[in-house]
Design an enzyme around this catalytic site. Structure first.
Site, PDB file in Angstrom:
ATOM      1  N   ASP A 190     -53.508  32.780  51.664  1.00 34.05           N
ATOM      2  CA  ASP A 190     -52.214  32.147  51.354  1.00 34.05           C
ATOM      3  C   ASP A 190     -52.480  30.702  50.953  1.00 34.05           C
ATOM      4  O   ASP A 190     -52.559  29.803  51.798  1.00 34.05           O
ATOM      5  CB  ASP A 190     -51.286  32.221  52.562  1.00 34.05           C
ATOM      6  CG  ASP A 190     -49.861  31.788  52.228  1.00 34.05           C
ATOM      7  OD1 ASP A 190     -49.669  31.098  51.213  1.00 34.05           O
ATOM      8  OD2 ASP A 190     -48.947  32.147  52.985  1.00 34.05           O
ATOM      9  N   HIS A 195     -49.206  23.617  52.172  1.00 34.86           N
ATOM     10  CA  HIS A 195     -49.862  23.616  53.476  1.00 34.86           C
ATOM     11  C   HIS A 195     -51.175  22.840  53.493  1.00 34.86           C
ATOM     12  O   HIS A 195     -51.854  22.811  54.523  1.00 34.86           O
ATOM     13  CB  HIS A 195     -50.107  25.058  53.927  1.00 34.86           C
ATOM     14  CG  HIS A 195     -48.871  25.896  53.897  1.00 34.86           C
ATOM     15  ND1 HIS A 195     -47.809  25.683  54.743  1.00 34.86           N
ATOM     16  CD2 HIS A 195     -48.509  26.926  53.098  1.00 34.86           C
ATOM     17  CE1 HIS A 195     -46.856  26.561  54.481  1.00 34.86           C
ATOM     18  NE2 HIS A 195     -47.251  27.317  53.477  1.00 34.86           N
ATOM     19  N   ILE A 210     -47.210  21.356  56.138  1.00 39.67           N
ATOM     20  CA  ILE A 210     -46.690  22.101  57.276  1.00 39.67           C
ATOM     21  C   ILE A 210     -47.536  23.347  57.518  1.00 39.67           C
ATOM     22  O   ILE A 210     -48.297  23.773  56.651  1.00 39.67           O
ATOM     23  CB  ILE A 210     -45.215  22.494  57.061  1.00 39.67           C
ATOM     24  CG1 ILE A 210     -45.066  23.420  55.849  1.00 39.67           C
ATOM     25  CG2 ILE A 210     -44.356  21.247  56.911  1.00 39.67           C
ATOM     26  CD1 ILE A 210     -43.645  23.929  55.620  1.00 39.67           C
ATOM     27  N   GLY A 213     -45.705  29.659  57.715  1.00 42.43           N
ATOM     28  CA  GLY A 213     -44.837  30.460  58.561  1.00 42.43           C
ATOM     29  C   GLY A 213     -45.581  31.650  59.139  1.00 42.43           C
ATOM     30  O   GLY A 213     -45.383  32.016  60.308  1.00 42.43           O
TER      31      GLY A 213
END
Length: 287
Positions: A190, A195, A210, A213
């Site tokens: 991912d 990120h 961040i 998820g």
């Protein structure tokens, strides 16, 4: 601006054939926090690939993963406006720790929240054994496309959300994340720059990159396995949650868990609810 619906629906999401190694299975478990106590034999069963290795059930999320295909301009979506909203997994068979798997992802719905509002994109992935075609796991993702509404579609959400009990949780489990955890986790496939790249994160309205998820999902899955299944991955049948707010790498996830499999999670450093409406289903009953 509104998404380009026809481009989105026509986008050829690639099927992915993946050769999975024991090292990759162990790395995935490490990337979501297993092995944080290197003396815990139950955790070592997921990360020490020199022994009888177990696969983390949440690894289904990255097996046969098509990558950040919404970052392609041909998807009709502004990649800076992509936020993961909800995630579900269903386990149909034990995940392998090595071998070949095929992941096939397709769009199963798009919801229009209105002009100037967002859109909801629903995608389903099926993970199968490449040898015999056996279905191993299916996943369902809800992606929130900020500002993508107004294209004239249906505004009715496709799925309801579980309500956790209106009482204090039966268990509290604190699991820390690491400052560099998103950089590790993105090696699972991912590679959304949100990120990893501070400038991309700032453009998206965040102070810094961040946590994925799906990494948060894996950390919470760890808490559930620890609390309700004594680390027995074979007992988990399904798991669903809503992402309520982002997690910053280095923060603690405080998982609030009920005996019926309901759960939510907070970041105590900010007193922020980051995971809500959670429900996990297990074979057998918890002790």
């Amino acid at each position: 601006m509104p998404i380009e619906l026809q481009k989105l629906l026509a986008y050829p999401i690639p099927a992915v054939r993946q050769t999975l190694t024991r090292q990759q299975s162990a790395f995935y478990a490490l990337s979501v926090g297993l092995g944080s106590d290197p003396t815990d034999e139950r955790q070592l069963a997921y990360v020490d690939y020199g022994r009888d290795l177990c696969a983390m059930p949440s690894m289904a999320l990255v097996l046969g993963h098509p990558g950040f295909w919404l970052g392609d301009p041909d998807s009709g979506v502004d990649p800076r406006c992509v936020v993961h909203g909800e995630q579900r997994i269903t386990l149909h068979a034990p995940l392998p720790v090595e071998g070949e798997v095929i992941g096939e992802t397709r769009i199963v719905g798009v919801v229009d929240k209105g002009p100037g509002q967002g859109a909801l994109l629903y995608t389903q992935k099926e993970v199968r054994d490449a040898g015999d075609g056996r279905l191993l796991a299916s996943t369902l993702s809800t992606t929130f496309l900020r500002g993508g509404g107004g294209f004239g579609g249906d505004g009715t959400p496709r799925f309801g959300s579980h309500q956790v009990p209106d009482r204090e949780p039966d268990f509290l489990v604190d699991l820390p994340t690491r400052p560099e955890q998103a950089l590790y986790y993105r090696l699972n496939g991912d590679d959304n720059p949100l990120h990893a790249d501070p400038s991309v994160a700032r453009e998206a309205g965040f102070s810094r990159p961040i946590l994925h998820g799906l990494c948060t999902f894996g950390v919470v899955c760890h808490a559930l396995l620890k609390t309700l299944a004594d680390y027995d991955a074979s007992r988990l049948r399904g798991m669903a949650l809503r992402f309520s707010a982002p997690v910053l790498p280095g923060e603690t996830l405080r998982c609030e868990i009920w005996r019926d499999g309901s759960f939510r999670a907070r970041v105590p450093e900010r007193d922020a609810l980051v995971v809500s409406n959670g429900l996990a289903t297990f074979a057998g009953s918890a002790d």
